[in-house]
Design a protein around this motif. Sequence first.
Motif, PDB file in Angstrom:
ATOM      1  N   LEU A  96     -15.513  47.619  -0.620  1.00  0.00           N
ATOM      2  CA  LEU A  96     -14.223  48.312  -0.605  1.00  0.00           C
ATOM      3  C   LEU A  96     -13.365  47.876   0.583  1.00  0.00           C
ATOM      4  O   LEU A  96     -12.155  47.685   0.450  1.00  0.00           O
ATOM      5  N   ASN A  97     -13.999  47.726   1.733  1.00  0.00           N
ATOM      6  CA  ASN A  97     -13.253  47.260   2.910  1.00  0.00           C
ATOM      7  C   ASN A  97     -12.687  45.865   2.694  1.00  0.00           C
ATOM      8  O   ASN A  97     -11.534  45.586   3.037  1.00  0.00           O
ATOM      9  N   ALA A  98     -13.513  44.988   2.130  1.00  0.00           N
ATOM     10  CA  ALA A  98     -13.058  43.621   1.885  1.00  0.00           C
ATOM     11  C   ALA A  98     -11.930  43.591   0.854  1.00  0.00           C
ATOM     12  O   ALA A  98     -10.946  42.855   1.010  1.00  0.00           O
ATOM     13  N   LEU A  99     -12.051  44.413  -0.198  1.00  0.00           N
ATOM     14  CA  LEU A  99     -11.003  44.467  -1.217  1.00  0.00           C
ATOM     15  C   LEU A  99      -9.688  44.967  -0.621  1.00  0.00           C
ATOM     16  O   LEU A  99      -8.609  44.412  -0.878  1.00  0.00           O
ATOM     17  N   ALA A 100      -9.777  46.038   0.182  1.00  0.00           N
ATOM     18  CA  ALA A 100      -8.568  46.572   0.822  1.00  0.00           C
ATOM     19  C   ALA A 100      -7.915  45.516   1.713  1.00  0.00           C
ATOM     20  O   ALA A 100      -6.688  45.393   1.754  1.00  0.00           O
ATOM     21  N   ALA A 101      -8.735  44.722   2.408  1.00  0.00           N
ATOM     22  CA  ALA A 101      -8.202  43.686   3.295  1.00  0.00           C
ATOM     23  C   ALA A 101      -7.520  42.578   2.496  1.00  0.00           C
ATOM     24  O   ALA A 101      -6.432  42.107   2.861  1.00  0.00           O
ATOM     25  N   ARG A 102      -8.141  42.156   1.391  1.00  0.00           N
ATOM     26  CA  ARG A 102      -7.538  41.085   0.572  1.00  0.00           C
ATOM     27  C   ARG A 102      -6.224  41.558  -0.049  1.00  0.00           C
ATOM     28  O   ARG A 102      -5.229  40.818  -0.090  1.00  0.00           O
ATOM     29  N   ARG A 103      -6.217  42.794  -0.538  1.00  0.00           N
ATOM     30  CA  ARG A 103      -4.985  43.341  -1.120  1.00  0.00           C
ATOM     31  C   ARG A 103      -3.867  43.414  -0.091  1.00  0.00           C
ATOM     32  O   ARG A 103      -2.706  43.102  -0.375  1.00  0.00           O
ATOM     33  N   ARG A 104      -4.219  43.841   1.101  1.00  0.00           N
ATOM     34  CA  ARG A 104      -3.202  43.971   2.144  1.00  0.00           C
ATOM     35  C   ARG A 104      -2.641  42.609   2.527  1.00  0.00           C
ATOM     36  O   ARG A 104      -1.449  42.470   2.813  1.00  0.00           O
ATOM     37  N   GLN A 105      -3.485  41.585   2.532  1.00  0.00           N
ATOM     38  CA  GLN A 105      -3.004  40.244   2.849  1.00  0.00           C
ATOM     39  C   GLN A 105      -1.957  39.779   1.834  1.00  0.00           C
ATOM     40  O   GLN A 105      -0.955  39.153   2.199  1.00  0.00           O
ATOM     41  N   VAL A 106      -2.186  40.096   0.548  1.00  0.00           N
ATOM     42  CA  VAL A 106      -1.218  39.732  -0.491  1.00  0.00           C
ATOM     43  C   VAL A 106       0.114  40.440  -0.242  1.00  0.00           C
ATOM     44  O   VAL A 106       1.192  39.835  -0.333  1.00  0.00           O
ATOM     45  N   CYS A 107       0.044  41.730   0.100  1.00  0.00           N
ATOM     46  CA  CYS A 107       1.271  42.494   0.376  1.00  0.00           C
ATOM     47  C   CYS A 107       2.017  41.910   1.573  1.00  0.00           C
ATOM     48  O   CYS A 107       3.255  41.771   1.552  1.00  0.00           O
ATOM     49  N   LEU A 108       1.276  41.557   2.627  1.00  0.00           N
ATOM     50  CA  LEU A 108       1.912  41.003   3.826  1.00  0.00           C
ATOM     51  C   LEU A 108       2.519  39.623   3.560  1.00  0.00           C
ATOM     52  O   LEU A 108       3.547  39.267   4.130  1.00  0.00           O
ATOM     53  N   LEU A 109       1.876  38.849   2.704  1.00  0.00           N
ATOM     54  CA  LEU A 109       2.449  37.549   2.327  1.00  0.00           C
ATOM     55  C   LEU A 109       3.821  37.739   1.682  1.00  0.00           C
ATOM     56  O   LEU A 109       4.769  37.021   1.989  1.00  0.00           O
ATOM     57  N   LYS A 110       3.920  38.711   0.786  1.00  0.00           N
ATOM     58  CA  LYS A 110       5.182  38.954   0.093  1.00  0.00           C
ATOM     59  C   LYS A 110       6.241  39.525   1.034  1.00  0.00           C
ATOM     60  O   LYS A 110       7.429  39.227   0.901  1.00  0.00           O
ATOM     61  N   GLU A 111       5.788  40.349   2.006  1.00  0.00           N
ATOM     62  CA  GLU A 111       6.735  40.993   2.915  1.00  0.00           C
ATOM     63  C   GLU A 111       7.217  40.055   4.030  1.00  0.00           C
ATOM     64  O   GLU A 111       8.394  40.070   4.402  1.00  0.00           O
ATOM     65  N   LEU A 112       6.295  39.235   4.563  1.00  0.00           N
ATOM     66  CA  LEU A 112       6.592  38.481   5.785  1.00  0.00           C
ATOM     67  C   LEU A 112       6.992  37.028   5.540  1.00  0.00           C
ATOM     68  O   LEU A 112       7.648  36.420   6.384  1.00  0.00           O
ATOM     69  N   VAL A 113       6.553  36.477   4.422  1.00  0.00           N
ATOM     70  CA  VAL A 113       6.786  35.051   4.191  1.00  0.00           C
ATOM     71  C   VAL A 113       7.527  34.884   2.861  1.00  0.00           C
ATOM     72  O   VAL A 113       6.921  34.604   1.829  1.00  0.00           O
ATOM     73  N   GLY A 114       8.831  35.045   2.901  1.00  0.00           N
ATOM     74  CA  GLY A 114       9.612  34.968   1.665  1.00  0.00           C
ATOM     75  C   GLY A 114       9.660  33.592   1.059  1.00  0.00           C
ATOM     76  O   GLY A 114       9.878  33.440  -0.153  1.00  0.00           O
ATOM     77  N   SER A 115       9.434  32.553   1.853  1.00  0.00           N
ATOM     78  CA  SER A 115       9.505  31.177   1.341  1.00  0.00           C
ATOM     79  C   SER A 115       8.248  30.765   0.585  1.00  0.00           C
ATOM     80  O   SER A 115       8.226  29.721  -0.064  1.00  0.00           O
ATOM     81  N   VAL A 116       7.183  31.581   0.681  1.00  0.00           N
ATOM     82  CA  VAL A 116       5.934  31.286  -0.028  1.00  0.00           C
ATOM     83  C   VAL A 116       5.800  32.258  -1.194  1.00  0.00           C
ATOM     84  O   VAL A 116       5.883  33.472  -1.022  1.00  0.00           O
ATOM     85  N   GLU A 117       5.598  31.705  -2.372  1.00  0.00           N
ATOM     86  CA  GLU A 117       5.524  32.535  -3.576  1.00  0.00           C
ATOM     87  C   GLU A 117       4.067  32.747  -3.982  1.00  0.00           C
ATOM     88  O   GLU A 117       3.270  31.806  -4.045  1.00  0.00           O
TER      89      GLU A 117
END
Length: 263
Positions: free
Chosen positions: A159-180
């Motif tokens: 569960l911890n690992a899943l939460a971390a992977r999900r959060r990374q996806v959210c941060l990618l979308k929020e912080l790096v707009g040039s990467v899809e």
Amino acid sequence: MENSVLGHLMALERGGMGQQDQHDSQRLEMLKARAVTLRAKRGQIKHQTDVVKILKDKISKDLPLEDDAAAAGGFIELQKSVLTAWRMQLKDLQRAHHLIGGYELVECKEGKSVCVSFHTAFEGISRHNIPPSFPLESFTKQNLQKDLKAFLQTLRQNLNALAARRRQVCLLKELVGSVEVMESNQLCNILVLMCTAQGETPKAVLCTLEYGDLTQCLPTRVSIECEDKTLSESPQWKKNQSLLLESPAHTAVLTMRRMGSIA
């Protein structure tokens, strides 16, 4: 006249004292009987506590319990004692894991069931829900009946690992707009990113992150694809590949952008 009144008062006083003595005597007998009852109950509780401690020790060591029915006072009493021992073991686990931020155990339905509350976190974001796609049944078959502690630890790690992977996806979308983010499933064990490589002619690059170990938040394999084969084999993109393997996805991508590898 005075002697008559005085005599009457003294008689009343003697009568009252007699009644008080009788009341004190009755109360003393009641207290003695109560003490006998409490001593007997104390002995019974001590015996039950000793049985529960023995059972708890056997449960923690995976020892058989068949020979303990007589000591517990019959099969039904043995079942009650086993349940009490399990509850004690669960409470011990609860105290230990609450201290290290693992999980909490809460009695439900008047002690007939237990609710497990997991607290997962990645960079300050907390989650504690189990998604439908989570392989809970597989973990249950592996060790729920054999080793409750191992089952809960496995569940917490995943569960911890899943939460971390999900959060990374959210941060990618929020912080790096040039990467899809081109692709990501519910378990987030596959992540496909579209980047634009910097250079005289911008080139599209696909970065595929595969998470083979679901107890970890970092990928086990990263592949780089581009129409220009020389780019994916270049020293710079080999370094980018290592970054994606060794760092959270959003951190690696931000570093790649600071280095001028991507737009």
